[in-house]
Design a protein around this motif. Structure first.
Motif, PDB file in Angstrom:
ATOM      1  N   MET A  73       0.853  -1.195   0.000  1.00  0.00           N
ATOM      2  CA  MET A  73       0.000   0.000   0.000  1.00  0.00           C
ATOM      3  C   MET A  73       0.886   1.242   0.000  1.00  0.00           C
ATOM      4  N   PRO A  74       0.637   2.214  -0.873  1.00  0.00           N
ATOM      5  CA  PRO A  74       1.513   3.399  -0.919  1.00  0.00           C
ATOM      6  C   PRO A  74       1.451   4.175   0.396  1.00  0.00           C
ATOM      7  N   ASN A  75       2.601   4.812   0.734  1.00  0.00           N
ATOM      8  CA  ASN A  75       2.693   5.535   2.005  1.00  0.00           C
ATOM      9  C   ASN A  75       1.695   6.676   2.106  1.00  0.00           C
ATOM     10  N   LYS A  76       1.424   7.350   0.971  1.00  0.00           N
ATOM     11  CA  LYS A  76       0.500   8.476   1.000  1.00  0.00           C
ATOM     12  C   LYS A  76      -0.898   7.984   1.409  1.00  0.00           C
ATOM     13  N   THR A  77      -1.305   6.831   0.871  1.00  0.00           N
ATOM     14  CA  THR A  77      -2.618   6.252   1.196  1.00  0.00           C
ATOM     15  C   THR A  77      -2.693   5.910   2.681  1.00  0.00           C
ATOM     16  N   LEU A  78      -1.610   5.330   3.197  1.00  0.00           N
ATOM     17  CA  LEU A  78      -1.561   4.972   4.618  1.00  0.00           C
ATOM     18  C   LEU A  78      -1.682   6.209   5.492  1.00  0.00           C
ATOM     19  N   PHE A  79      -0.945   7.251   5.114  1.00  0.00           N
ATOM     20  CA  PHE A  79      -0.995   8.484   5.894  1.00  0.00           C
ATOM     21  C   PHE A  79      -2.405   9.064   5.885  1.00  0.00           C
ATOM     22  N   LEU A  80      -3.025   9.120   4.708  1.00  0.00           N
ATOM     23  CA  LEU A  80      -4.386   9.655   4.614  1.00  0.00           C
ATOM     24  C   LEU A  80      -5.371   8.804   5.404  1.00  0.00           C
ATOM     25  N   ALA A  81      -5.178   7.488   5.352  1.00  0.00           N
ATOM     26  CA  ALA A  81      -6.058   6.575   6.097  1.00  0.00           C
ATOM     27  C   ALA A  81      -5.914   6.815   7.600  1.00  0.00           C
ATOM     28  N   ALA A  82      -4.663   6.976   8.059  1.00  0.00           N
ATOM     29  CA  ALA A  82      -4.415   7.227   9.492  1.00  0.00           C
ATOM     30  C   ALA A  82      -5.037   8.551   9.908  1.00  0.00           C
ATOM     31  N   TYR A  83      -4.768   9.576   9.105  1.00  0.00           N
ATOM     32  CA  TYR A  83      -5.283  10.919   9.380  1.00  0.00           C
ATOM     33  C   TYR A  83      -6.810  10.915   9.463  1.00  0.00           C
ATOM     34  N   THR A  84      -7.439  10.270   8.468  1.00  0.00           N
ATOM     35  CA  THR A  84      -8.908  10.204   8.416  1.00  0.00           C
ATOM     36  C   THR A  84      -9.460   9.432   9.611  1.00  0.00           C
ATOM     37  N   THR A  85      -8.819   8.313   9.936  1.00  0.00           N
ATOM     38  CA  THR A  85      -9.302   7.476  11.051  1.00  0.00           C
ATOM     39  C   THR A  85      -9.267   8.250  12.359  1.00  0.00           C
ATOM     40  N   ILE A  86      -8.153   8.940  12.606  1.00  0.00           N
ATOM     41  CA  ILE A  86      -8.020   9.693  13.866  1.00  0.00           C
ATOM     42  C   ILE A  86      -9.158  10.684  13.994  1.00  0.00           C
ATOM     43  N   TRP A  87      -9.331  11.493  12.976  1.00  0.00           N
ATOM     44  CA  TRP A  87     -10.331  12.559  13.070  1.00  0.00           C
ATOM     45  C   TRP A  87     -11.756  12.022  13.058  1.00  0.00           C
ATOM     46  N   LEU A  88     -11.966  10.923  12.351  1.00  0.00           N
ATOM     47  CA  LEU A  88     -13.285  10.296  12.353  1.00  0.00           C
ATOM     48  C   LEU A  88     -13.654   9.830  13.758  1.00  0.00           C
ATOM     49  N   ILE A  89     -12.705   9.171  14.425  1.00  0.00           N
ATOM     50  CA  ILE A  89     -12.947   8.674  15.784  1.00  0.00           C
ATOM     51  C   ILE A  89     -13.229   9.849  16.728  1.00  0.00           C
ATOM     52  N   LEU A  90     -12.376  10.874  16.657  1.00  0.00           N
ATOM     53  CA  LEU A  90     -12.520  12.003  17.587  1.00  0.00           C
ATOM     54  C   LEU A  90     -13.809  12.773  17.317  1.00  0.00           C
ATOM     55  N   ILE A  91     -14.099  13.041  16.057  1.00  0.00           N
ATOM     56  CA  ILE A  91     -15.314  13.805  15.726  1.00  0.00           C
ATOM     57  C   ILE A  91     -16.564  13.012  16.103  1.00  0.00           C
ATOM     58  N   MET A  92     -16.539  11.705  15.857  1.00  0.00           N
ATOM     59  CA  MET A  92     -17.692  10.872  16.239  1.00  0.00           C
ATOM     60  C   MET A  92     -17.911  10.896  17.741  1.00  0.00           C
ATOM     61  N   TYR A  93     -16.821  10.803  18.506  1.00  0.00           N
ATOM     62  CA  TYR A  93     -16.910  10.811  19.964  1.00  0.00           C
ATOM     63  C   TYR A  93     -17.494  12.135  20.453  1.00  0.00           C
ATOM     64  N   ILE A  94     -16.991  13.250  19.904  1.00  0.00           N
ATOM     65  CA  ILE A  94     -17.489  14.575  20.292  1.00  0.00           C
ATOM     66  C   ILE A  94     -18.966  14.701  19.916  1.00  0.00           C
ATOM     67  N   TYR A  95     -19.328  14.190  18.737  1.00  0.00           N
ATOM     68  CA  TYR A  95     -20.720  14.240  18.279  1.00  0.00           C
ATOM     69  C   TYR A  95     -21.631  13.471  19.227  1.00  0.00           C
ATOM     70  N   ILE A  96     -21.184  12.264  19.637  1.00  0.00           N
ATOM     71  CA  ILE A  96     -21.987  11.440  20.552  1.00  0.00           C
ATOM     72  C   ILE A  96     -22.138  12.136  21.905  1.00  0.00           C
ATOM     73  N   LEU A  97     -21.056  12.724  22.403  1.00  0.00           N
ATOM     74  CA  LEU A  97     -21.131  13.416  23.693  1.00  0.00           C
ATOM     75  C   LEU A  97     -22.086  14.612  23.626  1.00  0.00           C
ATOM     76  N   ASN A  98     -22.001  15.372  22.545  1.00  0.00           N
ATOM     77  CA  ASN A  98     -22.878  16.531  22.394  1.00  0.00           C
ATOM     78  C   ASN A  98     -24.345  16.118  22.278  1.00  0.00           C
ATOM     79  N   LYS A  99     -24.580  15.001  21.591  1.00  0.00           N
ATOM     80  CA  LYS A  99     -25.952  14.487  21.454  1.00  0.00           C
ATOM     81  C   LYS A  99     -26.497  14.084  22.831  1.00  0.00           C
ATOM     82  N   LYS A 100     -25.640  13.416  23.616  1.00  0.00           N
ATOM     83  CA  LYS A 100     -26.029  12.998  24.981  1.00  0.00           C
ATOM     84  C   LYS A 100     -26.373  14.224  25.812  1.00  0.00           C
TER      85      LYS A 100
END
Lengths: 184, 42
Positions: free
Chosen positions: B1-28
């Motif tokens: 897998m190319p390094n650029k794809t891995l970096f983008l995947a890591a970057y996206t995963t981090i922010w997806l997890i954090l944004i989802m968590y913040i969204y769930i907390l705000n909804k609660k």
């Protein structure tokens, strides 16, 4: 190493915040056992949840970096293994809290939270205790990279503080709702 | 897998997890605010 090196800044910052979060769990648990004040139990729970999220991010980003650098998603290296065990221990802390319905829930969780903290120094020191392929760049970073890392850690720590504040607010409001329901 | 794809995947995963968590907390939080409002109205 190219662009894959940039994961390092997220990976280390998340790991740092996971350790910080679990330290807060241990401290809050000790203070709860001493004072029996519910707010310390709330701090422990909130911090554990955020710590589990940050340690999951650490594992995921580490895995992606490993694929780019070592051409493998995972290896049973001491640092990786101890980090995974640490994440599992705190995930089970959260599961324990959810499953317990007794009045002793807070006390049992506090004891678990204190014992669970033993996994944190083991994870941190694993690269010193056992031979490992995990990089140890503490003292070998150039100044620009060091500054970027410090900035990244600071930003993630501020994020931790915000999430901690938000999560504890929710738990305290839960208590408020419980009180309102019993008085009605 | 190319390094650029891995970096983008890591970057996206981090922010997806954090944004989802913040969204769930705000909804609660929003749900709790509505609950308190209803209890106080009673």
């Amino acid at each position: 190493m190219g662009i894959i090196q940039k994961i390092f800044y997220y990976h280390v910052s998340s790991a740092w915040n996971a350790f910080l979060a679990f330290l807060i769990v241990a401290i809050s648990s000790i203070i709860y056992l001493k004072t029996k004040e519910n707010k310390w139990d709330i701090y422990a729970l909130s911090s554990a949840e955020i710590g589990v999220i940050f340690s999951a991010i650490t594992l995921i980003t580490g895995s992606m970096w490993a694929k780019g650098s070592w051409n493998t998603w995972w290896t049973w290296d001491p640092r990786l293994t101890t980090a995974l065990v640490m994440w599992l221990i705190y995930a089970s802390y959260l599961t324990l809290r959810k499953s317990l319905k007794t009045e002793k829930k807070a006390r049992l969780s506090a004891v678990f939270g204190i014992i669970a903290f033993t996994s944190v120094p083991i994870t941190y020191l694993s690269i010193r205790i056992w031979p490992t392929i995990h990089p140890n760049l503490e003292f070998s970073l150039m100044l620009p990279a060091k500054m970027t890392l410090i900035l990244s850690i600071t930003a993630f720590t501020l994020l931790y503080i915000y999430l901690f504040h938000l999560r504890t607010k929710i738990e305290k409001t839960k208590e408020k709702i419980k009180k309102l329901k019993t008085t009605k | 897998m190319p390094n650029k794809t891995l970096f983008l995947a890591a970057y996206t995963t981090i922010w997806l997890i954090l944004i989802m968590y913040i969204y769930i907390l705000n909804k609660k939080q929003k749900k709790q605010k509505n609950k308190i409002k209803k209890l106080k109205e009673k």
